[in-house]
Write a protein that holds these residues in place. Structure first.
Motif: not given
Length: 529
Positions: A127-152
Motif C-alpha cells: 500500500a505504501q508503494g502504491l501511494a508513493l508511486g503517485g506522489e512524486y509526479g503529482g508534486a513535481a508537475i503541480y509545482v512546475a505548472e505554477h512556476a515561472p519558466r525561468k525559475k522552474r
C-alpha cells in the motif's frame, strides 16, 4: 483552442504551492523511510532468525517490496492525475500512505501471531508503494505548472529537498522515540511511535493541501476539452515515446536514485554493520549529514535554471564514479580505526573445499566452510576465500592459523588479533570525518537530483505528463534504488568485502552517464503549455 487561451480561474499562490507540495513530500517520504531507518528493529520483530544479518536481509527485501510497487502506483495515479486532476490525486496518495504507515505501528509481531505478522507487513508495504508511486509526479508537475519558466528548476528543487527532509525527519523521530524509551522498551514497543506519528503528519498535510486550487495547465486542458482519453495508451503508442521513457528510466532516474540511496541508506547500513558504529550514533551522524545536505538540492535546482539541466547531472555522475570508493574507505578508517587497523594488520583468510554460502539461509549453512563464513558475516568481519581441493576449512587471522574453525574459536582468534568485536561510539572528531564523507556523497546527489523534476516535467507533453513522468521515474527509483540496500548487503555478505556493494552503484551510475550524455536533450526554459 489552445489551453493557455482559456480562463482557468484562481491560481494558488506560488509559495503556498511550494509549501504544500514540499510538506506533502516530506511527510510521505518520512512514512516510507521510517521503515528503512528501523530496519534492524523490524528484522527482530517480524523476521526472527538465528543470524541478525539474515533477518536484516529479509527486512531489506521487504523494504524493497514497497519500492517494487511504485510503478503500479505510477500507472494508477498517473492515469487519474491526467484524467481527474493533479490536486485530488495526490490528496489520495498522501492519505493512503499515512494510513498504511500507521498500520505498521499497530501490527502484532511475529512472536504474537506468527507468520501472519510478516504477511500483513508486506501488504502494508505494498500500500505504501502504491501511494508513493503517485506522489512524486503529482508534486513535481503541480509545482512546475505554477512556476515561472525561468525559475522552474529552483521551485521544483524544493520537492527534492523534501525527499531528503523526509529521511531526516524519520531519523529525528526515531532518535526522539529512542530517547523516550529505554533500549529494551524501544525494541519491544517504542519502535511503534515513529509509525503512529504519521497520523499527525497526515492531518497537517491534508490541511495544507486542501487550501490549494487545481493546476492552471490542467484546468486549461479540461475547459478546452483536450484532456487525454487514455493517458497510459498515449504515453506508449509509438516507438519514439517508448524510447523517451527508456532513456529517462535508465539514464536519469536509475542513476540519480542509486546515488541518493548510497548517500543515505547505504551509508547508514555501512557504518552500522561494516564500520560497527552503534545504532544511535550512526543515526545521529547520518541525520546530521542529511540536515546539512538539504540545501544542495535547492542549489543545483537553481543552478539548472542558469546553466541547463544536463551539466550538473553529468558532473555528478562523473564525481560519483571517481569518489565512491575513496569516500567509503575514508569513512571506514575514521569511524572505527581499531577495526580498520586490524583488517590491515591481520586479514582474515578462509580456506576450504566447499565454501558455498547463502546469506539468506535461516536454518544454518549446509557446509562446514559455509558455517565459518556465516560466523564472520554475522560479526561484520571482512574476509577472503581461498578454494582448496579437499579438507576441512582452515581460518587464518594474520599469520596465525586457528586450531579450530568453530564459532567460539573464531571469536577468540579475532579478539587475540586485536579486532574490536562489539560496536563502537566514535569520538566527535572521527564522527565529523564520517559525516563529511556522507555530506560529499549527498552533494553529488544534489547535483544529479536537484534539476530532475524540472527536466522530467519539460520532457513530456501536458496531456500525458503525470503518467509519462511517473512510470519511468518510479520504475527507476523503485527497482534500481529501492532494492539497493538489499543488493548491497547481499553482495557484502556473499563476498566478505564490506566495500563490494559499491560496485552496484558504480555500474548503474556508469550506465546512466553514458545514456544521459548521448540521449537526453537540454530542456531548460521550455514552454509547458
Amino acid at each position: 483552442m489552445k489551453p493557455e487561451a482559456v480562463d482557468v480561474g484562481k491560481r494558488s499562490p506560488v509559495r503556498l504551492v511550494i509549501l504544500a507540495s514540499t510538506l506533502g513530500t516530506v511527510f510521505e517520504w518520512y512514512d516510507f523511510f521510517v521503515y528503512g531507518t528501523l530496519a534492524t528493529v523490524i528484522a527482530q520483530n517480524f523476521f526472527p532468525s538465528g543470524n541478525a544479518a539474515v533477518s536484516l536481509l529479509i527486512a531489506l527485501a521487504t523494504f524493497g517490496v514497497g519500492f517494487g510497487m511504485r510503478p503500479v502506483g505510477a500507472v494508477l495515479f498517473g492515469y487519474l492525475g491526467d484524467k481527474l486532476g493533479r490536486k485530488y490525486t495526490f490528496l489520495v496518495t498522501v492519505s493512503l500512505m499515512g494510513v498504511a504507515t500507521a498500520g505498521v505501528g499497530l501490527l502484532p509481531t511475529y512472536q504474537s501471531i506468527g507468520i501472519a505478522a510478516p504477511i500483513l507487513l508486506v501488504l502494508l508495504r505494498v500500500a505504501q508503494g502504491l501511494a508513493l508511486g503517485g506522489e512524486y509526479g503529482g508534486a513535481a508537475i503541480y509545482v512546475a505548472e505554477h512556476a515561472p519558466r525561468k525559475k522552474r528548476g529552483f521551485y521544483t528543487s524544493f520537492i527534492h529537498a523534501g525527499v531528503a527532509g523526509g529521511f531526516l525527519l524519520s531519523i529525528g523521530v526515531v532518535l526522539a522515540a529512542n530517547n523516550f524509551a529505554a533500549r529494551e522498551d524501544f525494541a519491544s514497543w517504542g519502535w511503534r511511535i515513529p509509525f503512529l506519528f504519521s497520523l499527525v503528519l497526515l492531518a497537517i498535510s491534508l490541511w495544507v493541501r486542501l487550501m490549494l486550487h487545481e493546476s492552471p495547465v490542467f484546468l486549461a486542458m479540461q475547459k478546452a476539452g483536450t484532456l487525454a482519453r487514455n493517458p497510459l495508451r498515449e504515453s506508449v503508442d509509438s516507438w519514439p515515446k517508448w524510447r523517451k521513457l527508456l532513456v529517462v528510466l535508465f539514464g536519469v532516474t536509475a542513476g540519480l536514485t542509486v546515488i541518493f540511496y548510497t548517500a543515505h541508506f547505504q551509508s547508514l547500513y555501512f557504518i552500522q554493520n561494516a564500520v560497527r558504529i552503534d545504532d544511535t550514533p550512526a543515526r545521529l551522524i547520518v541525520g546530521l549529514s542529511a540536515l546539512l545536505s538539504i540545501g544542495w538540492y535547492i542549489l543545483f535546482g537553481w543552478l539548472s535554471d542558469k546553466i541547463g539541466r544536463k551539466p550538473p547531472i553529468i558532473a555528478g555522475y562523473v564525481l560519483m564514479l571517481i569518489l565512491a570508493f575513496p569516500l567509503f574507505h575514508m569513512m571506514s578508517s575514521a569511524g572505527n580505526p581499531e577495526l580498520a587497523a586490524a583488517v590491515s594488520r591481520a586479514p582474515v583468510v578462509v580456506r576450504g573445499s566447499d565454501c558455498s554460502f547463502n546469506p539468506l539461509a535461516t536454518q544454518g549453512q549446509s557446509t562446514a566452510c559455509g558455517r565459518v563464513l556465516d560466523s564472520l558475516s554475522k560479526r561484520g568481519i571482512a574476509y577472503r576465500k581461498v578454494q582448496m581441493a579437499q579438507g576441512a576449512p582452515m581460518v587464518t587471522i594474520g599469520s596465525r592459523v586457528l586450531a579450530s574453525s568453530d564459532d567460539a574459536a573464531i571469536e577468540q582468534g579475532l579478539k587475540d588479533a586485536g579486532y574490536p568485536i562489539g560496536k563502537v561510539t566514535p569520538p566527535l572528531r572521527s564522527a565529523m570525518k564520517v559525516a563529511f564523507g556522507i555530506i560529499v556523497i549527498a552533494f553529488i546527489s544534489g547535483m544529479t537530483y536537484g534539476p530532475v523534476a524540472a527536466l522530467l516535467v519539460e520532457l513530456f507533453p501536458a496531456r500525458v505528463r503525470y503518467t509519462s513522468l511517473s512510470i519511468p521515474y518510479h520504475i527507476g527509483s523503485g527497482y534500481f534504488g529501492g532494492f539497493l540496500p538489499f543488493i548491497n548487503q547481499y553482495i557484502v555478505a556473499k563476498t566478505g568485502d564490506p566495500f563490494a556493494g559499491l560496485w552496484y552503484t558504480i555500474g548503474v551510475t556508469g550506465m546512466a552517464l553514458l545514456i544521459v550524455s548521448l540521449a537526453i536533450p537540454e530542456t531548460s526554459g521550455r514552454n509547458l503549455e
